[in-house]
Design a protein around this motif. Structure first.
Motif, PDB file in Angstrom:
ATOM      1  N   VAL A 185      64.625 -28.056 -12.536  1.00 11.88           N
ATOM      2  CA  VAL A 185      64.524 -28.536 -14.070  1.00 11.88           C
ATOM      3  C   VAL A 185      62.897 -28.723 -14.111  1.00 11.88           C
ATOM      4  O   VAL A 185      62.146 -28.179 -14.741  1.00 11.88           O
ATOM      5  N   LEU A 186      62.431 -29.399 -13.056  1.00 10.65           N
ATOM      6  CA  LEU A 186      61.043 -29.770 -13.033  1.00 10.65           C
ATOM      7  C   LEU A 186      60.042 -28.613 -12.741  1.00 10.65           C
ATOM      8  O   LEU A 186      58.898 -28.321 -13.513  1.00 10.65           O
ATOM      9  N   LEU A 187      60.592 -27.778 -11.880  1.00 13.35           N
ATOM     10  CA  LEU A 187      59.776 -26.374 -11.569  1.00 13.35           C
ATOM     11  C   LEU A 187      59.722 -25.475 -12.843  1.00 13.35           C
ATOM     12  O   LEU A 187      58.740 -25.024 -13.120  1.00 13.35           O
ATOM     13  N   SER A 188      60.906 -25.562 -13.535  1.00 12.06           N
ATOM     14  CA  SER A 188      61.093 -24.570 -14.692  1.00 12.06           C
ATOM     15  C   SER A 188      59.998 -25.268 -15.777  1.00 12.06           C
ATOM     16  O   SER A 188      59.532 -24.522 -16.373  1.00 12.06           O
ATOM     17  N   ALA A 189      60.108 -26.431 -15.867  1.00  2.99           N
ATOM     18  CA  ALA A 189      59.276 -27.017 -16.863  1.00  2.99           C
ATOM     19  C   ALA A 189      57.620 -27.004 -16.455  1.00  2.99           C
ATOM     20  O   ALA A 189      56.804 -26.863 -17.576  1.00  2.99           O
ATOM     21  N   MET A 241      57.028 -13.168 -14.716  1.00  2.67           N
ATOM     22  CA  MET A 241      56.896 -14.169 -15.414  1.00  2.67           C
ATOM     23  C   MET A 241      58.198 -14.310 -16.821  1.00  2.67           C
ATOM     24  O   MET A 241      58.093 -12.994 -17.297  1.00  2.67           O
ATOM     25  N   ARG A 242      58.582 -15.067 -16.990  1.00  2.00           N
ATOM     26  CA  ARG A 242      59.616 -15.136 -18.090  1.00  2.00           C
ATOM     27  C   ARG A 242      58.700 -15.183 -19.565  1.00  2.00           C
ATOM     28  O   ARG A 242      57.607 -15.844 -19.295  1.00  2.00           O
ATOM     29  N   THR A 243      59.097 -14.643 -20.573  1.00  2.00           N
ATOM     30  CA  THR A 243      58.688 -14.759 -21.624  1.00  2.00           C
ATOM     31  C   THR A 243      59.349 -15.240 -22.924  1.00  2.00           C
ATOM     32  O   THR A 243      60.585 -14.858 -22.762  1.00  2.00           O
ATOM     33  N   GLY A 244      58.942 -16.042 -23.798  1.00  2.00           N
ATOM     34  CA  GLY A 244      59.589 -16.533 -24.814  1.00  2.00           C
ATOM     35  C   GLY A 244      60.644 -17.538 -24.497  1.00  2.00           C
ATOM     36  O   GLY A 244      61.121 -18.007 -25.436  1.00  2.00           O
ATOM     37  N   ILE A 245      60.787 -18.234 -23.331  1.00  2.00           N
ATOM     38  CA  ILE A 245      61.406 -19.109 -23.108  1.00  2.00           C
ATOM     39  C   ILE A 245      60.452 -20.436 -22.550  1.00  2.00           C
ATOM     40  O   ILE A 245      59.687 -20.228 -21.761  1.00  2.00           O
ATOM     41  N   SER A 246      60.693 -21.683 -23.095  1.00  2.00           N
ATOM     42  CA  SER A 246      59.941 -22.845 -22.686  1.00  2.00           C
ATOM     43  C   SER A 246      60.870 -23.889 -22.509  1.00  2.00           C
ATOM     44  O   SER A 246      61.722 -24.083 -23.287  1.00  2.00           O
ATOM     45  N   LEU A 247      60.390 -24.555 -21.436  1.00  2.00           N
ATOM     46  CA  LEU A 247      61.096 -25.869 -21.493  1.00  2.00           C
ATOM     47  C   LEU A 247      60.096 -27.149 -21.453  1.00  2.00           C
ATOM     48  O   LEU A 247      59.284 -26.905 -20.559  1.00  2.00           O
ATOM     49  N   THR A 248      60.467 -28.086 -22.196  1.00  2.00           N
ATOM     50  CA  THR A 248      59.562 -29.036 -21.873  1.00  2.00           C
ATOM     51  C   THR A 248      60.480 -30.493 -21.387  1.00  2.00           C
ATOM     52  O   THR A 248      61.507 -30.504 -21.922  1.00  2.00           O
ATOM     53  N   VAL A 249      59.719 -31.157 -20.705  1.00  2.00           N
ATOM     54  CA  VAL A 249      60.345 -32.543 -20.198  1.00  2.00           C
ATOM     55  C   VAL A 249      59.548 -33.512 -20.629  1.00  2.00           C
ATOM     56  O   VAL A 249      58.295 -33.430 -20.345  1.00  2.00           O
TER      57      VAL A 249
END
Length: 49
Positions: free
Chosen positions: A37-41, A1-9
């Protein structure tokens, strides 16, 4: 899992992206991008996407 990166929609952007995905007249490349984009969010990792 990624750390330190967040994406808000925002809710309005979420609705627009969902509408883009459900419209069968949109080019597939735009649908794929909207899904990414939606999955990343939602916090889904790159490998899972």
């Amino acid at each position: 899992m990624r750390t330190g990166i967040s994406l808000t929609v925002s809710p309005s952007d979420h609705r627009r992206l969902t509408a883009l995905i459900s419209d069968r007249n949109n080019p597939q490349k735009y649908v794929w991008r909207a899904e990414i984009v939606l999955l990343s969010a939602d916090g889904v990792g790159t490998v899972e996407i």
